[in-house]
Design an enzyme around this catalytic site. Structure first.
Site, PDB file in Angstrom:
ATOM      1  N   TYR A  90     -11.689  -9.129   3.072  1.00 51.04           N
ATOM      2  CA  TYR A  90     -11.429  -7.832   2.418  1.00 51.04           C
ATOM      3  C   TYR A  90     -12.402  -7.704   1.252  1.00 51.04           C
ATOM      4  O   TYR A  90     -13.029  -8.673   0.833  1.00 51.04           O
ATOM      5  CB  TYR A  90      -9.964  -7.692   1.984  1.00 51.04           C
ATOM      6  CG  TYR A  90      -9.492  -8.497   0.792  1.00 51.04           C
ATOM      7  CD1 TYR A  90      -9.841  -8.154  -0.510  1.00 51.04           C
ATOM      8  CD2 TYR A  90      -8.628  -9.586   0.961  1.00 51.04           C
ATOM      9  CE1 TYR A  90      -9.377  -8.875  -1.602  1.00 51.04           C
ATOM     10  CE2 TYR A  90      -8.157 -10.326  -0.122  1.00 51.04           C
ATOM     11  CZ  TYR A  90      -8.536  -9.955  -1.409  1.00 51.04           C
ATOM     12  OH  TYR A  90      -8.080 -10.666  -2.486  1.00 51.04           O
ATOM     13  N   GLY A  91     -12.556  -6.473   0.738  1.00 48.34           N
ATOM     14  CA  GLY A  91     -13.520  -6.251  -0.341  1.00 48.34           C
ATOM     15  C   GLY A  91     -14.942  -6.535   0.121  1.00 48.34           C
ATOM     16  O   GLY A  91     -15.806  -6.901  -0.666  1.00 48.34           O
TER      17      GLY A  91
ATOM     18  N   GLY B  16     -17.869  -4.916  -1.683  1.00 48.10           N
ATOM     19  CA  GLY B  16     -17.711  -4.945  -3.136  1.00 48.10           C
ATOM     20  C   GLY B  16     -16.254  -4.662  -3.401  1.00 48.10           C
ATOM     21  O   GLY B  16     -15.390  -5.350  -2.908  1.00 48.10           O
TER      22      GLY B  16
ATOM     23  N   ILE C 270     -16.568   6.299   7.704  1.00 45.58           N
ATOM     24  CA  ILE C 270     -15.755   5.656   8.745  1.00 45.58           C
ATOM     25  C   ILE C 270     -16.557   5.631  10.052  1.00 45.58           C
ATOM     26  O   ILE C 270     -16.646   4.614  10.740  1.00 45.58           O
ATOM     27  CB  ILE C 270     -14.404   6.390   8.943  1.00 45.58           C
ATOM     28  CG1 ILE C 270     -13.504   6.187   7.712  1.00 45.58           C
ATOM     29  CG2 ILE C 270     -13.693   5.905  10.209  1.00 45.58           C
ATOM     30  CD1 ILE C 270     -12.257   7.060   7.687  1.00 45.58           C
TER      31      ILE C 270
ATOM     32  N   TYR D 189     -11.995   6.109   3.002  1.00 43.46           N
ATOM     33  CA  TYR D 189     -11.243   7.318   3.340  1.00 43.46           C
ATOM     34  C   TYR D 189     -12.219   8.484   3.537  1.00 43.46           C
ATOM     35  O   TYR D 189     -11.840   9.631   3.559  1.00 43.46           O
ATOM     36  CB  TYR D 189     -10.216   7.632   2.232  1.00 43.46           C
ATOM     37  CG  TYR D 189      -8.867   6.964   2.451  1.00 43.46           C
ATOM     38  CD1 TYR D 189      -7.680   7.650   2.209  1.00 43.46           C
ATOM     39  CD2 TYR D 189      -8.756   5.663   2.929  1.00 43.46           C
ATOM     40  CE1 TYR D 189      -6.442   7.059   2.422  1.00 43.46           C
ATOM     41  CE2 TYR D 189      -7.531   5.062   3.140  1.00 43.46           C
ATOM     42  CZ  TYR D 189      -6.374   5.766   2.880  1.00 43.46           C
ATOM     43  OH  TYR D 189      -5.141   5.176   3.094  1.00 43.46           O
TER      44      TYR D 189
ATOM     45  N   TYR E  62       0.818  -1.220   0.000  1.00 43.00           N
ATOM     46  CA  TYR E  62       0.000   0.000   0.000  1.00 43.00           C
ATOM     47  C   TYR E  62       0.852   1.271   0.000  1.00 43.00           C
ATOM     48  O   TYR E  62       0.352   2.355  -0.250  1.00 43.00           O
ATOM     49  CB  TYR E  62      -0.952   0.031   1.204  1.00 43.00           C
ATOM     50  CG  TYR E  62      -1.856  -1.171   1.341  1.00 43.00           C
ATOM     51  CD1 TYR E  62      -1.966  -2.123   0.326  1.00 43.00           C
ATOM     52  CD2 TYR E  62      -2.605  -1.372   2.501  1.00 43.00           C
ATOM     53  CE1 TYR E  62      -2.786  -3.235   0.466  1.00 43.00           C
ATOM     54  CE2 TYR E  62      -3.427  -2.480   2.644  1.00 43.00           C
ATOM     55  CZ  TYR E  62      -3.511  -3.407   1.625  1.00 43.00           C
ATOM     56  OH  TYR E  62      -4.319  -4.509   1.777  1.00 43.00           O
TER      57      TYR E  62
END
Length: 284
Positions: free
Chosen positions: A177-178, A181, A238, A233, A55
């Site tokens: 993860y994902g 989607g 969040i 982000y 990342y």
């Protein structure tokens, strides 16, 4: 589970928070944003932070964690931090073809066991492993530590039920993860695939509970014993994602979401298809 139902015990005795904050962002997002949003996520209540060398923002994520420890928001032992190492990101030959590593998975696992023994990491697990690759590690002569987790793409369109059952039978936690989607990064994801969060079944269940489709998709994973990563982000989202503990899906809801499975994989990691250990040719 702990009394709050927010952590799961790993097979090495450590605990992992069931909701994690994913820090991956497309290359066009400035690195400084990783610093800001990770600080914000910790303030919002996230205690499990998921990152990787790939990342290229681990420095900023680390600074965010340090600053939140320094100002007393959290102690270091409150934070479960995940990384995935590697040297060159995607080495290629003069024709632009990927150069694959030929190291045996079992040798890599032995190196991770040494890292654990040396105190460099508390828990060791794997990512994107199919059940045969997991079996290879589990059946390795002289195995010292089992993988505590297997982090894979997992969402209602790819619910990984067979892999989840396999992992549960070996006391390995599945980390998703994902889960919402996928981010539409053209190098990785086919742009013609449907948007998970626009699915009518998820939308109807969300409306019924007065929640968002994203929260329903996250809650689905938690209720089936999967540790789930929420990657955003966006500060509003969040904050919203931490509300996954404020409601519960009914058995009927869970069954309806199970019915959405179509083995649709957003992240096929096409770049690695030629690798002898490419994991996705197996059913699970």
């Amino acid at each position: 589970m702990d009394p709050k139902g927010q952590k799961v015990k790993l097979n090495d005795g450590h605990f992992i928070p069931v909701l994690g904050f994913g820090t991956f962002a497309p290359p066009e997002v400035p690195k400084s944003e990783a610093l800001e949003v990770t600080k914000f996520a910790i303030e919002a209540g996230f205690r499990h932070i998921d990152s990787a060398h790939l990342y290229q923002n681990e420095e900023q994520v680390g600074q965010a964690i340090r600053s939140k420890i320094a100002n007393g928001t959290v102690k270091r032992e409150d934070i479960f931090y995940t990384s995935k190492p590697g040297e060159a990101l995607f080495p290629t030959d003069e024709n632009g073809k990927p150069i694959f590593d030929s190291v045996d998975l079992c040798h890599t696992w032995e190196a991770l066991e040494k890292c654990k023994d040396a105190g460099l990491t508390k828990s060791i697990g794997v990512s994107n492993f199919n059940h045969k690759q997991l079996e290879k590690i589990l059946n390795k002569p002289g195995l010292k530590y089992k993988p505590v987790c297997n982090q894979v793409e997992c969402h209602p369109y790819l619910n990984q039920s067979k892999l989840l059952d396999f992992c549960k039978s070996h006391d390995i936690v599945l980390v998703a993860y994902g889960a919402l989607g996928s981010q539409r990064i053209k190098e990785w994801v086919n742009p013609n695939l449907p948007y998970l969060l626009e699915d009518p079944v998820l939308s109807a269940i969300a409306k019924k509970h007065n929640q968002t489709p994203a929260l329903v998709a996250l809650r689905y994973q938690i209720q089936r014993g999967v540790v789930v990563l929420a990657k955003s982000y966006n500060k509003k989202r969040i904050k919203e994602n931490i509300q996954v503990f404020d409601f519960e899906l009914t058995p009927e809801d869970m069954k309806a979401i199970d019915g959405l499975n179509s083995n649709l994989r957003y992240n096929e990691i096409q770049l690695c298809v030629g690798h002898p250990e490419y994991p996705f040719f197996e059913e699970y």
